[in-house]
Motif scaffolding. Structure first.
Motif, PDB file in Angstrom:
ATOM      1  N   PRO A  78       7.021  12.054 -28.604  1.00  7.94           N
ATOM      2  CA  PRO A  78       7.012  12.201 -27.149  1.00  7.94           C
ATOM      3  C   PRO A  78       5.907  11.385 -26.481  1.00  7.94           C
ATOM      4  O   PRO A  78       4.867  11.091 -27.069  1.00  7.94           O
ATOM      5  CB  PRO A  78       6.775  13.701 -26.947  1.00  7.94           C
ATOM      6  CG  PRO A  78       7.191  14.331 -28.237  1.00  7.94           C
ATOM      7  CD  PRO A  78       6.853  13.339 -29.291  1.00  7.94           C
ATOM      8  N   GLU A  79       6.156  11.036 -25.232  1.00  8.78           N
ATOM      9  CA  GLU A  79       5.213  10.248 -24.448  1.00  8.78           C
ATOM     10  C   GLU A  79       4.005  11.088 -24.021  1.00  8.78           C
ATOM     11  O   GLU A  79       4.105  12.305 -23.846  1.00  8.78           O
ATOM     12  CB  GLU A  79       5.934   9.716 -23.196  1.00  8.78           C
ATOM     13  CG  GLU A  79       5.113   8.774 -22.339  1.00  8.78           C
ATOM     14  CD  GLU A  79       5.915   8.187 -21.188  1.00  8.78           C
ATOM     15  OE1 GLU A  79       5.285   7.739 -20.208  1.00  8.78           O
ATOM     16  OE2 GLU A  79       7.162   8.189 -21.277  1.00  8.78           O
ATOM     17  N   GLN A  80       2.862  10.421 -23.864  1.00  9.07           N
ATOM     18  CA  GLN A  80       1.655  11.072 -23.372  1.00  9.07           C
ATOM     19  C   GLN A  80       1.807  11.312 -21.869  1.00  9.07           C
ATOM     20  O   GLN A  80       1.982  10.376 -21.090  1.00  9.07           O
ATOM     21  CB  GLN A  80       0.439  10.178 -23.633  1.00  9.07           C
ATOM     22  CG  GLN A  80      -0.895  10.777 -23.239  1.00  9.07           C
ATOM     23  CD  GLN A  80      -1.502  11.628 -24.345  1.00  9.07           C
ATOM     24  OE1 GLN A  80      -0.997  11.657 -25.454  1.00  9.07           O
ATOM     25  NE2 GLN A  80      -2.588  12.307 -24.042  1.00  9.07           N
ATOM     26  N   VAL A  89      18.010   1.773 -24.261  1.00 13.04           N
ATOM     27  CA  VAL A  89      18.854   2.332 -25.315  1.00 13.04           C
ATOM     28  C   VAL A  89      19.935   1.331 -25.702  1.00 13.04           C
ATOM     29  O   VAL A  89      20.290   0.428 -24.936  1.00 13.04           O
ATOM     30  CB  VAL A  89      19.506   3.665 -24.877  1.00 13.04           C
ATOM     31  CG1 VAL A  89      18.439   4.671 -24.483  1.00 13.04           C
ATOM     32  CG2 VAL A  89      20.495   3.444 -23.734  1.00 13.04           C
ATOM     33  N   SER A  90      20.465   1.504 -26.883  1.00  9.36           N
ATOM     34  CA  SER A  90      21.545   0.635 -27.334  1.00  9.36           C
ATOM     35  C   SER A  90      22.844   0.963 -26.604  1.00  9.36           C
ATOM     36  O   SER A  90      23.026   2.090 -26.102  1.00  9.36           O
ATOM     37  CB  SER A  90      21.758   0.797 -28.837  1.00  9.36           C
ATOM     38  OG  SER A  90      22.254   2.094 -29.134  1.00  9.36           O
ATOM     39  N   LYS A 126       6.771   1.334 -21.599  1.00  6.36           N
ATOM     40  CA  LYS A 126       7.034   2.421 -22.529  1.00  6.36           C
ATOM     41  C   LYS A 126       8.541   2.627 -22.678  1.00  6.36           C
ATOM     42  O   LYS A 126       9.334   2.058 -21.917  1.00  6.36           O
ATOM     43  CB  LYS A 126       6.351   3.698 -22.038  1.00  6.36           C
ATOM     44  CG  LYS A 126       4.832   3.596 -22.058  1.00  6.36           C
ATOM     45  CD  LYS A 126       4.176   4.900 -21.653  1.00  6.36           C
ATOM     46  CE  LYS A 126       2.649   4.778 -21.741  1.00  6.36           C
ATOM     47  NZ  LYS A 126       1.969   6.023 -21.338  1.00  6.36           N
ATOM     48  N   PHE A 127       8.914   3.448 -23.655  1.00  6.79           N
ATOM     49  CA  PHE A 127      10.341   3.698 -23.833  1.00  6.79           C
ATOM     50  C   PHE A 127      10.941   4.260 -22.552  1.00  6.79           C
ATOM     51  O   PHE A 127      10.359   5.113 -21.881  1.00  6.79           O
ATOM     52  CB  PHE A 127      10.599   4.686 -24.971  1.00  6.79           C
ATOM     53  CG  PHE A 127      12.030   5.113 -25.032  1.00  6.79           C
ATOM     54  CD1 PHE A 127      12.983   4.292 -25.587  1.00  6.79           C
ATOM     55  CD2 PHE A 127      12.431   6.315 -24.471  1.00  6.79           C
ATOM     56  CE1 PHE A 127      14.320   4.656 -25.593  1.00  6.79           C
ATOM     57  CE2 PHE A 127      13.762   6.699 -24.481  1.00  6.79           C
ATOM     58  CZ  PHE A 127      14.715   5.854 -25.043  1.00  6.79           C
ATOM     59  N   VAL A 134      10.057  12.060 -21.942  1.00  2.00           N
ATOM     60  CA  VAL A 134      10.193  10.678 -21.497  1.00  2.00           C
ATOM     61  C   VAL A 134      10.000  10.629 -19.988  1.00  2.00           C
ATOM     62  O   VAL A 134      10.644  11.386 -19.256  1.00  2.00           O
ATOM     63  CB  VAL A 134      11.586  10.107 -21.867  1.00  2.00           C
ATOM     64  CG1 VAL A 134      11.738   8.674 -21.357  1.00  2.00           C
ATOM     65  CG2 VAL A 134      11.806  10.162 -23.376  1.00  2.00           C
ATOM     66  N   ASN A 135       9.155   9.729 -19.519  1.00  2.00           N
ATOM     67  CA  ASN A 135       8.903   9.617 -18.086  1.00  2.00           C
ATOM     68  C   ASN A 135       9.876   8.626 -17.446  1.00  2.00           C
ATOM     69  O   ASN A 135       9.502   7.556 -16.940  1.00  2.00           O
ATOM     70  CB  ASN A 135       7.456   9.189 -17.818  1.00  2.00           C
ATOM     71  CG  ASN A 135       7.111   9.251 -16.333  1.00  2.00           C
ATOM     72  OD1 ASN A 135       7.831   9.847 -15.540  1.00  2.00           O
ATOM     73  ND2 ASN A 135       6.017   8.607 -15.960  1.00  2.00           N
TER      74      ASN A 135
END
Length: 320
Positions: free
Chosen positions: A67-69, A87-88, A81-82, A166-167
Motif C-alpha cells: 500500500p501507498e504511504q 494497469v494492463s 506513484k502507482f 491507492v491515492n
C-alpha cells in the motif's frame, strides 16, 4: 442512463445487466488468465454469533501490492506513484460513460481480491483525481445501485487515512450473498434526513435512506464535505437494506467517521476499513479465522471509533 464498452470500445449490454456483465467479465479473466496475483478458490467462511461474516484469505496479506504511504486526507495525486492509468489492458472489465457525457469511468478487476467478483470502480479515471470523494462520484455510485435489482451488490469507499491503499479516486464493487449487520441495524433520526445507528454495533455511523425518487445527493455531500473540511477520515458503504422511515427495502448510504491511520496500511489479522465496519472480515491466517470471536472483533473495531461522536452529532445538526 449509462453506456458500457468492452476493451475494443464496442458498446455492450444494457443498464439492467450491469451485475451480470461484471460477473461474466470477472470470471473470464479470473479463470483464463494470470492477471490476478492469486485465485479465489474454495473460500472458507464462518458466521460468528449469527452476526459477523469471516472469510479466510491468506493470499491477500502476502501477495498484494504494497500500500501507498498516506499522510493526509486530501493528499495530492502523484503521477509518479502507482495509479489506475498504469494497469494492463487485461485488468479492464469494461468502461462506461453517461449517455450525454464524455468522461470515462473504468471498472477493473482488483488483482488482489477480497472475495469473488471484487472489482474497482474508477470514476473519471483519466483525470487522475486523488482519493477524495466528490459529488459526482456519489451520484454515480447511487445511480449504479438504483439501476440494479441485485441484492448482492455493495459499493465501498475508503478515504485517505481510512485504509485507502491507492491515492487515485476509486470505489470497490463487492458481490456478497450474506446479509451484513449494517443492513438491518435500527437507525434513529438526528435531524432532517440525517440518521445514525442506534446501539447495537461497536462503531457508530451516519445513514441516509435512498429511494428512486429521493436520492438526497446534496444532503449526503453536505456531510462528506464537512468531513473533508475538518480532516475527518471516513468510510462509506452503499447497500440494500431495511427501510428507516419508508417501507420495504431501500438503499442505505452509510458513512463512518473514524480515527485516522497514517503511513502505509498495516497487514495484521485484519485492517478496519469499510468491509470490516460493515461486519465482513477478510482474515489473513487460519488460526485467527478459527479463533476470533465477537469480543475480539468488536474490541478492534472500537479502537477506530471516533472519540467525540456525540459532539459531532450536535455540530452536524446545524447543517441539516
Amino acid at each position: 442512463m449509462f453506456k458500457f464498452y468492452d476493451s475494443e470500445s464496442t458498446e455492450i449490454l444494457d443498464n439492467s445487466q450491469f451485475v451480470q456483465l461484471l460477473k461474466m467479465k470477472w470470471k473470464e479473466i479470473h479463470d483464463t488468465t494470470n492477471v490476478f496475483r492469486y485465485k479465489i478458490l474454495n473460500s472458507q467462511e464462518r458466521i460468528v454469533d449469527g452476526k459477523y461474516l469471516l472469510q479466510l484469505n491468506p493470499n491477500r496479506q502476502s501477495k498484494r501490492r504494497f500500500p501507498e504511504q498516506i499522510n493526509d486526507i486530501c493528499q495530492p495525486f502523484d503521477k509518479n506513484k502507482f495509479n489506475f492509468t498504469k494497469v494492463s489492458k487485461e485488468e479492464i472489465l469494461f468502461t462506461f460513460k453517461e449517455s450525454a457525457a464524455e468522461d470515462i469511468h473504468a471498472v477493473l478487476v482488483n488483482i488482489s481480491p477480497i472475495s469473488e467478483f471484487h472489482s474497482l470502480f474508477c470514476p473519471f479515471v483519466n483525470k487522475c483525481l486523488p482519493q477524495v470523494i466528490n459529488k459526482d462520484t456519489v451520484r454515480l455510485a447511487i445511480n449504479i445501485m438504483l439501476l440494479t435489482q441485485d441484492r448482492e451488490l455493495r459499493i465501498g469507499f475508503n478515504s485517505l487515512c481510512a485504509f485507502a491503499s491507492v491515492n487515485h479516486l476509486h470505489c470497490h464493487f463487492f458481490i456478497e450473498k450474506n446479509c451484513l449487520p449494517v443492513e438491518n441495524v435500527k437507525c434513529k433520526k438526528l435531524k432532517g434526513v440525517l440518521h445514525c445507528f442506534e446501539e447495537g454495533l461497536p462503531v457508530p455511523a451516519f445513514c441516509f435512506e435512498i429511494l428512486q425518487n429521493s436520492q438526497k445527493l446534496e444532503e449526503i455531500f453536505t456531510l462528506l464535505n464537512y468531513f473533508l473540511e475538518k480532516s475527518i477520515a471516513h468510510n462509506i458503504f452503499i447497500t440494500k437494506g431495511d427501510a428507516i422511515e419508508a417501507t420495504g427495502e431501500v438503499i442505505r448510504f452509510i458513512v463512518w467517521p473514524r480515527k485516522s491511520s497514517f503511513g502505509a496500511k498495516q497487514l495484521v489479522a485484519f485492517n478496519v476499513a469499510v468491509c470490516e465496519l460493515s461486519g465482513w472480515f477478510p482474515i489473513y491466517n487460519s488460526e485467527d479465522f478459527h479463533n476470533l470471536n465477537t469480543e475480539s472483533l468488536e474490541t478492534e473495531l472500537k479502537n477506530w471509533k471516533i472519540p467525540n461522536f456525540e459532539d459531532l452529532c450536535e455540530e452536524l445538526k446545524f447543517l441539516f
